[in-house]
Structures are given as structure tokens and as C-alpha cells.
Design a protein around this motif. Structure first.
Motif, PDB file in Angstrom:
ATOM      1  N   VAL A 175       1.979   1.541  -7.531  1.00 21.89           N
ATOM      2  CA  VAL A 175       0.774   2.364  -7.709  1.00 21.89           C
ATOM      3  C   VAL A 175       0.190   2.734  -6.347  1.00 21.89           C
ATOM      4  O   VAL A 175      -0.216   3.874  -6.120  1.00 21.89           O
ATOM      5  N   PHE A 176       0.177   1.785  -5.436  1.00 27.86           N
ATOM      6  CA  PHE A 176      -0.343   2.006  -4.093  1.00 27.86           C
ATOM      7  C   PHE A 176       0.394   3.159  -3.407  1.00 27.86           C
ATOM      8  O   PHE A 176      -0.228   4.057  -2.828  1.00 27.86           O
ATOM      9  N   ALA A 177       1.723   3.148  -3.474  1.00 30.24           N
ATOM     10  CA  ALA A 177       2.520   4.207  -2.840  1.00 30.24           C
ATOM     11  C   ALA A 177       2.184   5.562  -3.454  1.00 30.24           C
ATOM     12  O   ALA A 177       2.058   6.562  -2.737  1.00 30.24           O
ATOM     13  N   ARG A 178       2.012   5.597  -4.756  1.00 27.58           N
ATOM     14  CA  ARG A 178       1.636   6.862  -5.410  1.00 27.58           C
ATOM     15  C   ARG A 178       0.258   7.328  -4.952  1.00 27.58           C
ATOM     16  O   ARG A 178       0.030   8.523  -4.778  1.00 27.58           O
ATOM     17  N   ARG A 179      -0.657   6.406  -4.770  1.00 26.18           N
ATOM     18  CA  ARG A 179      -2.017   6.783  -4.351  1.00 26.18           C
ATOM     19  C   ARG A 179      -2.045   7.365  -2.948  1.00 26.18           C
ATOM     20  O   ARG A 179      -2.984   8.075  -2.599  1.00 26.18           O
ATOM     21  N   LEU A 180      -1.039   7.078  -2.154  1.00 32.83           N
ATOM     22  CA  LEU A 180      -0.974   7.667  -0.819  1.00 32.83           C
ATOM     23  C   LEU A 180      -0.648   9.162  -0.872  1.00 32.83           C
ATOM     24  O   LEU A 180      -0.814   9.867   0.117  1.00 32.83           O
TER      25      LEU A 180
END
Length: 196
Positions: A175-180
């Protein structure tokens, strides 16, 4: 250097020579072979924390993202502390799974639904986040092996709480990578199976 609430010296000596024969010690006094699961797990947690440090330096103008990475560096260090305490470890040392679950839920709610699989890459920070994700999965697999080496249900349950946190943490890094890249501008999507 980060502020500390404790002014005691944590490490007064780095070279002890106590591990020169292939053994090392836990905080409870146990001596273990360096290839023991607990020691391997400590090494993997240390490597994961180094990957988190590498991710943190790739985050520019991402104060919320950096704050989450720093929080998880502390959590991963706490997980290592739990392992290093051996029989003296207490479940109260483990980071909050509920807090992590809440972060994942809130962060994922801000993203559009996925229509295709994502491949690691995109930007430097996104690629590093996926390395952290896969590294977290590797540590989790080792943590489950460590859980299964004890017969004591209580100790096994505490160890399982550590492995469960790592399971959820790897989801968080996806999820973190997508939020970037919330708009998907730099995201690398899987194109589907190649014909024939």
C-alpha cells in the motif's frame, strides 16, 4: 542523533570476541549457535531495518511517508529486541498490530481500486518500497519457522504475534508503494500472460 529518554550508554564495547567461536548470546544469558533460527531472525530484522533506512533517504518531500518509515524502523527494532530477550521477552514489547491495521485501512481507502497486478519499479522510492516489502516477507517466513520450534503454547503465541505483525507489515509496504504514486503515473503494471 535522535533524542533518547535514557542517558545510559547502550554499547560501551563493540568488539567482545565472545562470538569468535560461532556462538552468540541473548539477553537472558542463552548462548546460541550463530546459525540458530533466533540469530538468523535477528540478522534478517537488522537487514530489513537497513532497507528501511535506504528507503527513507529516497523519500523527498514526503513527510507523511517518511514518518511512517521511521515509525516502522522503530517497530522492526522492537521486534528484534523481543527476539534478543529470549525467555525474558514479553508480549508488551511488540508493536501494536491494531495501529498498523488502522494505517493500512486509511491509506488504502485513499487509493483507486487496482485493475491489474503491479510490478516493482516506477520510481526509486517505489522500487525501494517493494524491496522492503519482499524483505519483510522473507523475515516473516523465518519468523514462522522460529514460532514452530517451541512447544510451549504461550511462547508460541507470543512468537506468532511477531510473525503476524510482519505479515501485516508486508501488506503495508505494498500500500505504501502505491501511495507514492496515487495516480499511477509511474506505476509499472503487469501486461498479462504472454501468448503461446
Amino acid at each position: 542523533m535522535a533524542d533518547s529518554n535514557d542517558s545510559r550508554d547502550r554499547l560501551s564495547r563493540v568488539v567482545t570476541r565472545s562470538g569468535d567461536r560461532g556462538e552468540t548470546g541473548l539477553a537472558d544469558g542463552q548462548r546460541l549457535a550463530k546459525e540458530a533460527l533466533a540469530i538468523e531472525l535477528l540478522g534478517e530484522l537488522d537487514e530489513l531495518n537497513a532497507r528501511l533506512g535506504s528507503l527513507s533517504v529516497a523519500l523527498t518531500d514526503e513527510s507523511d511517508a517518511l514518518s511512517f518509515v521511521r515509525e516502522q524502523q522503530q517497530a522492526v527494532f522492537d521486534l528484534g529486541g523481543f527476539v534478543a530477550m529470549g525467555e525474558m521477552a514479553a508480549a508488551s514489547q511488540l508493536p501494536s498490530l491494531d495501529r498498523l491495521d488502522d494505517w493500512i485501512e486509511a491509506a488504502n481507502r485513499e487509493l483507486p481500486p487496482l485493475k491489474e497486478f503491479i510490478l516493482p519499479g516506477g520510481t526509486e522510492a517505489m522500487a525501494r518500497a517493494h524491496l522492503v516489502r519482499t524483505g519483510t516477507r522473507r523475515v516473516e517466513r523465518l519468523a514462522w519457522a522460529w514460532c514452530h520450534e517451541v512447544d510451549d503454547a504461550e511462547r508460541g503465541g507470543e512468537r506468532a504475534a511477531l510473525a503476524t505483525y510482519l505479515n501485516r507489515l508486508s501488506d503495508a509496504w505494498f500500500v505504501f508503494a502505491r501511495r507514492l504514486d496515487p495516480a499511477g503515473e509511474h506505476t509499472v503494471y503487469w501486461r498479462g500472460s504472454a501468448p503461446g
